[in-house]
Design an enzyme around this catalytic site. Structure first.
Site, PDB file in Angstrom:
ATOM      1  N   SER A  52      -8.182   0.988   7.378  1.00  0.00           N
ATOM      2  CA  SER A  52      -7.316   0.874   5.919  1.00  0.00           C
ATOM      3  C   SER A  52      -6.477  -0.713   6.266  1.00  0.00           C
ATOM      4  CB  SER A  52      -6.124   2.033   5.984  1.00  0.00           C
ATOM      5  OG  SER A  52      -5.347   1.956   7.412  1.00  0.00           O
ATOM      6  N   GLY A  86      -1.416  -5.469   9.126  1.00  0.00           N
ATOM      7  CA  GLY A  86      -2.815  -5.569   9.308  1.00  0.00           C
ATOM      8  C   GLY A  86      -3.712  -4.590   9.030  1.00  0.00           C
ATOM      9  N   LEU A  87      -4.623  -4.401   9.797  1.00  0.00           N
ATOM     10  CA  LEU A  87      -5.592  -3.199   9.621  1.00  0.00           C
ATOM     11  C   LEU A  87      -5.557  -2.086  10.822  1.00  0.00           C
ATOM     12  CD1 LEU A  87      -8.624  -3.361  11.487  1.00  0.00           C
ATOM     13  CD2 LEU A  87      -8.530  -5.478  10.284  1.00  0.00           C
ATOM     14  N   GLY A 124      -3.009  -3.219   5.177  1.00  0.00           N
ATOM     15  CA  GLY A 124      -1.622  -3.234   4.574  1.00  0.00           C
ATOM     16  C   GLY A 124      -1.223  -4.541   5.161  1.00  0.00           C
ATOM     17  N   THR A 175      -0.368   6.282   5.143  1.00  0.00           N
ATOM     18  CA  THR A 175      -1.575   6.482   5.942  1.00  0.00           C
ATOM     19  C   THR A 175      -0.973   6.910   7.121  1.00  0.00           C
ATOM     20  OG1 THR A 175      -3.446   5.328   6.884  1.00  0.00           O
ATOM     21  CG2 THR A 175      -1.502   4.119   7.182  1.00  0.00           C
ATOM     22  N   TYR A 176      -1.863   7.106   7.963  1.00  0.00           N
ATOM     23  CA  TYR A 176      -1.670   7.713   9.306  1.00  0.00           C
ATOM     24  C   TYR A 176      -2.232   6.897  10.432  1.00  0.00           C
ATOM     25  CZ  TYR A 176      -2.115  10.756  13.606  1.00  0.00           C
ATOM     26  OH  TYR A 176      -2.078  11.208  14.756  1.00  0.00           O
ATOM     27  N   CYS A 189      -3.747   6.760   1.568  1.00  0.00           N
ATOM     28  CA  CYS A 189      -3.719   5.777   0.617  1.00  0.00           C
ATOM     29  C   CYS A 189      -3.561   6.017  -0.826  1.00  0.00           C
ATOM     30  CB  CYS A 189      -5.073   4.940   0.644  1.00  0.00           C
ATOM     31  SG  CYS A 189      -5.337   4.125   2.344  1.00  0.00           S
ATOM     32  N   GLY A 215       0.885  -1.146   0.193  1.00  0.00           N
ATOM     33  CA  GLY A 215      -0.120  -0.115  -0.037  1.00  0.00           C
ATOM     34  C   GLY A 215       0.827   1.260  -0.101  1.00  0.00           C
TER      35      GLY A 215
END
Length: 220
Positions: free
Chosen positions: A141, A154-155, A143, A79-80, A172, A76
């Site tokens: 999200s 994971g998520l 990854g 992200t934050y 993303c 991916g």
């Protein structure tokens, strides 16, 4: 491990867990595991950090300010992570579970969809855009990294956090992507609450033989 034992051990890591240290711990744990090592699911929160996946491009980080940017080995883009966000890292032996990567992604998305349904929130996945969405806004999200047939990363589910840092990036890789969280839709849900409910859902879905039958609709 007995047949009626839970399919994984849940580890709840206290406080705010440093991202680089957690990444190193996941790698080390994965490298050290054996064929009979019991799977684990780690639940935690990170301090504020932007993470770049393997496909991440720096132009998607618009104005990080004092928030650190860390290169990651997950899939991916950018992200934050921050306090008030539930991080779920499933460390699973995919050969033993019979899951492929696409099916694991779909299963994790379904966990979030089922969890949000408990809270009366209608959510869905999108073809070719991993994650979970409420209307036009992203709420979770995903990854992953697969190493020696085993998953880590994971998520991340936005529960009750400061969403402002998402405006400093193209989440993303999508400019202007709206971001939402559970606390904007229902009140009273904590990160701990969401973690307990989500791991129960994950245990149920992993026990279902249907997850290994076919690729999910929209998988690519």
């Amino acid at each position: 491990m007995s047949d009626d034992a839970p399919p994984f051990r849940v580890r709840r890591l206290p406080g705010l867990q440093d991202y680089p240290a957690t990444l190193a711990a996941m790698r080390d744990w994965t490298d050290a595991r054996r064929e009979d090592t019991r799977d684990e699911v780690w639940l935690l929160e990170h301090p504020p950090v932007f993470t770049l996946g393997q496909a991440g491009r720096l132009e998607h980080i618009l104005a990080p300010g004092a928030i650190p940017v860390v290169q990651s080995d997950r899939g991916g883009q950018v992200t934050y992570h921050g306090p008030g966000q539930l991080i779920v890292y499933p460390l699973l032996d995919l050969r033993r579970t019979g899951l492929g990567v696409k099916r694991l992604v779909s299963l994790l998305e379904q966990c979030v969809i089922d969890l949000l349904d408990i809270y009366g929130i209608a959510a869905a996945r999108r073809p070719n855009a991993p994650g979970v969405y409420v209307a036009d806004a992203k709420i979770a999200s995903l990854g992953l990294r697969i190493r020696q047939g085993c998953s880590y990363h994971g998520l991340a589910l936005n529960v009750a956090m400061d969403l402002e840092p998402f405006r400093r990036i193209n989440p993303c890789g999508y400019a202007g992507l709206a971001i939402t969280q559970v606390s904007e839709l229902v009140s009273g849900v904590t990160v701990a609450d969401a973690g307990r409910a989500l791991t129960a859902i994950l245990e149920r879905l992993l026990a279902s033989p249907r997850i290994a039958e076919r690729d999910p609709p929209g998988a690519s």
